[in-house]
Design a protein around this motif. Structure first.
Motif, PDB file in Angstrom:
ATOM      1  N   GLY A 190       0.806  -1.203   0.000  1.00 35.83           N
ATOM      2  CA  GLY A 190       0.000   0.000   0.000  1.00 35.83           C
ATOM      3  C   GLY A 190       0.843   1.258   0.000  1.00 35.83           C
ATOM      4  N   LEU A 191       0.182   2.386   0.181  1.00 34.93           N
ATOM      5  CA  LEU A 191       0.885   3.670   0.172  1.00 34.93           C
ATOM      6  C   LEU A 191       1.791   3.826   1.393  1.00 34.93           C
ATOM      7  CD1 LEU A 191       1.020   6.406  -1.413  1.00 34.93           C
ATOM      8  CD2 LEU A 191      -0.618   7.267   0.273  1.00 34.93           C
ATOM      9  N   GLY A 192       1.241   3.529   2.575  1.00 35.06           N
ATOM     10  CA  GLY A 192       2.040   3.654   3.794  1.00 35.06           C
ATOM     11  C   GLY A 192       3.204   2.693   3.817  1.00 35.06           C
ATOM     12  N   GLY A 193       2.972   1.454   3.347  1.00 38.27           N
ATOM     13  CA  GLY A 193       4.053   0.473   3.299  1.00 38.27           C
ATOM     14  C   GLY A 193       5.159   0.898   2.362  1.00 38.27           C
ATOM     15  N   LYS A 194       4.799   1.582   1.261  1.00 44.38           N
ATOM     16  CA  LYS A 194       5.813   2.086   0.342  1.00 44.38           C
ATOM     17  C   LYS A 194       6.605   3.225   0.973  1.00 44.38           C
ATOM     18  CE  LYS A 194       6.551   3.587  -4.424  1.00 44.38           C
ATOM     19  NZ  LYS A 194       5.930   3.733  -5.773  1.00 44.38           N
ATOM     20  N   ALA A 195       5.917   4.129   1.692  1.00 49.44           N
ATOM     21  CA  ALA A 195       6.614   5.218   2.380  1.00 49.44           C
ATOM     22  C   ALA A 195       7.583   4.666   3.411  1.00 49.44           C
ATOM     23  CB  ALA A 195       5.599   6.145   3.047  1.00 49.44           C
ATOM     24  N   MET A 196       7.183   3.589   4.094  1.00 45.63           N
ATOM     25  CA  MET A 196       8.054   2.945   5.072  1.00 45.63           C
ATOM     26  C   MET A 196       9.278   2.359   4.381  1.00 45.63           C
ATOM     27  SD  MET A 196       4.874   1.156   7.039  1.00 45.63           S
ATOM     28  CE  MET A 196       5.779  -0.308   7.473  1.00 45.63           C
TER      29      MET A 196
ATOM     30  N   ASP B 275      -4.944   9.758  -6.951  1.00 46.05           N
ATOM     31  CA  ASP B 275      -6.183   8.970  -6.943  1.00 46.05           C
ATOM     32  C   ASP B 275      -5.836   7.548  -6.516  1.00 46.05           C
ATOM     33  OD1 ASP B 275      -8.698   7.990  -7.231  1.00 46.05           O
ATOM     34  OD2 ASP B 275      -8.860   8.349  -9.380  1.00 46.05           O
ATOM     35  N   TYR B 276      -6.027   7.257  -5.233  1.00 44.39           N
ATOM     36  CA  TYR B 276      -5.593   5.990  -4.646  1.00 44.39           C
ATOM     37  C   TYR B 276      -6.120   4.766  -5.409  1.00 44.39           C
ATOM     38  CZ  TYR B 276      -4.208   2.744  -0.916  1.00 44.39           C
ATOM     39  OH  TYR B 276      -3.626   1.726  -0.207  1.00 44.39           O
TER      40      TYR B 276
ATOM     41  N   GLU C  27     -14.023   4.277   3.342  1.00 42.55           N
ATOM     42  CA  GLU C  27     -13.876   5.626   3.878  1.00 42.55           C
ATOM     43  C   GLU C  27     -14.017   6.681   2.787  1.00 42.55           C
ATOM     44  OE1 GLU C  27     -13.753   8.535   6.466  1.00 42.55           O
ATOM     45  OE2 GLU C  27     -13.710   6.435   7.102  1.00 42.55           O
ATOM     46  N   GLY C  28     -13.950   6.264   1.512  1.00 43.07           N
ATOM     47  CA  GLY C  28     -14.127   7.199   0.411  1.00 43.07           C
ATOM     48  C   GLY C  28     -12.916   8.065   0.127  1.00 43.07           C
ATOM     49  N   LEU C  29     -11.715   7.546   0.353  1.00 46.89           N
ATOM     50  CA  LEU C  29     -10.492   8.328   0.153  1.00 46.89           C
ATOM     51  C   LEU C  29     -10.038   8.250  -1.303  1.00 46.89           C
ATOM     52  CD1 LEU C  29      -8.464   7.286   3.334  1.00 46.89           C
ATOM     53  CD2 LEU C  29     -10.190   9.090   3.079  1.00 46.89           C
ATOM     54  N   ARG C  30      -9.523   9.359  -1.808  1.00 42.19           N
ATOM     55  CA  ARG C  30      -9.002   9.391  -3.175  1.00 42.19           C
ATOM     56  C   ARG C  30      -7.554   9.885  -3.179  1.00 42.19           C
ATOM     57  NH1 ARG C  30     -13.285   9.008  -6.846  1.00 42.19           N
ATOM     58  NH2 ARG C  30     -11.645   8.635  -8.410  1.00 42.19           N
TER      59      ARG C  30
END
Length: 288
Positions: free
Chosen positions: A60-66, A76-77, A94-97
């Motif tokens: 995911g996004l957080g795992g990539k940042a880590m 656009d997630y 949650e409707g996140l983009r």
């Protein structure tokens, strides 16, 4: 229910991102000794979908940042091709983009991730990114202070296992650590941790130092509650040999304020010199 490690500092960082960075949704979590962490704090969310979500390094996004140890953002997630999509269900609920992830790095080790998000797809501007990075840096500093306080506490406990048998050199180490911990305690944002530290320091101050040298000065009997916490902080610094300027730097005060606290504590203890004040405070159980 007790807060988890770093919860207070994490909430402060998320609020800064929302208020200063124009990121209406903010969430994050900290590692607890593994390659994974759980999202433990969230602000501005409409559902519980993100809370408790386990994030693994690289995913995911957080795992990539880590994995990269640097901020990562997608406009656009759901449609992004630069991240993996293990967490799409929770993100969609949650409707996140547009989502931003900033790693929290302490002593060159990733300790967690802060996220900021919008519910519409768009390229994130410089301001939200800058505020998110600043919030992460402040969280890093707060965690470093907590770590330092805990390290000092462990060092003190190692020396004071048998305080009555401590040799003079070892006890001076205890006294130096006591002063450093009192200064650190004032910089800890978590009130529960700060109270815990000060309570432990109070027990340490009351522990007898059998090898301590006696002094000819006999102060009048005083209640230990006469001194304010800040007056004790100043005396703890003075006891370690710090000058007024050094004590001011450690405690985040002005040198004139340190002088004022010192004069006040000397008056309350009936002491005429700095040394007498320190000795009186030790005999009153305020300093080790």
């Amino acid at each position: 229910m007790a807060d988890t490690y770093g919860a207070v500092e994490m909430r402060a960082a998320l609020q800064r991102m929302r208020r200063g960075g124009g990121l209406p949704i903010a969430f994050g979590g900290l590692f607890e000794g593994t390659r994974q962490f759980r999202i433990a704090e969230a602000a501005g969310t409409a559902t519980p979908a993100l809370l408790g979500l386990t994030i693994t390094t690289g995913n995911g996004l957080g795992g990539k940042a880590m994995a990269l140890s640097r901020p990562v953002c997608v406009a656009d997630y759901p449609a992004s091709r630069v991240i993996s999509h293990e967490y799409d269900a929770a993100v969609a609920e949650e409707g996140l983009r547009c989502v931003l992830a900033v790693p929290v790095v302490v002593r060159r080790r990733v300790r967690g991730v802060l996220y900021g998000a919008l519910r519409q797809p768009m390229a994130l501007g410089e301001r939200p990114m800058s505020v998110a990075v600043e919030a992460a840096r402040e969280l890093e500093q707060a965690l470093a202070i907590r770590d330092a306080a805990q390290d000092e506490a462990h060092r003190v406990l190692a020396v004071t296992g048998h305080p009555r048998e401590a040799d003079p050199a070892a006890w001076e180490e205890v006294r130096a650590a006591h002063g450093e911990l009192r200064a650190l305690a004032q910089r800890v944002h978590d009130p529960a941790l700060r109270r815990e530290l000060l309570t432990a320091l109070g027990r340490l101050a009351a522990a007898p130092a059998g090898a301590a040298t006696t002094q000819p000065f006999e102060p009048p009997a005083r209640s230990s509650t006469d001194l304010s916490p800040r007056e004790v902080d100043v005396l703890a610094c003075v006891a370690s040999g710090a000058t007024n300027a050094t004590a001011a730097a450690r405690l985040g005060l002005r040198p004139e304020t340190v002088k004022s606290y010192l004069r006040s504590s000397m008056r309350k203890l009936g002491a005429h010199t700095r040394l007498q004040a320190v000795v009186s405070a030790r005999r009153a159980g305020l300093l080790p």
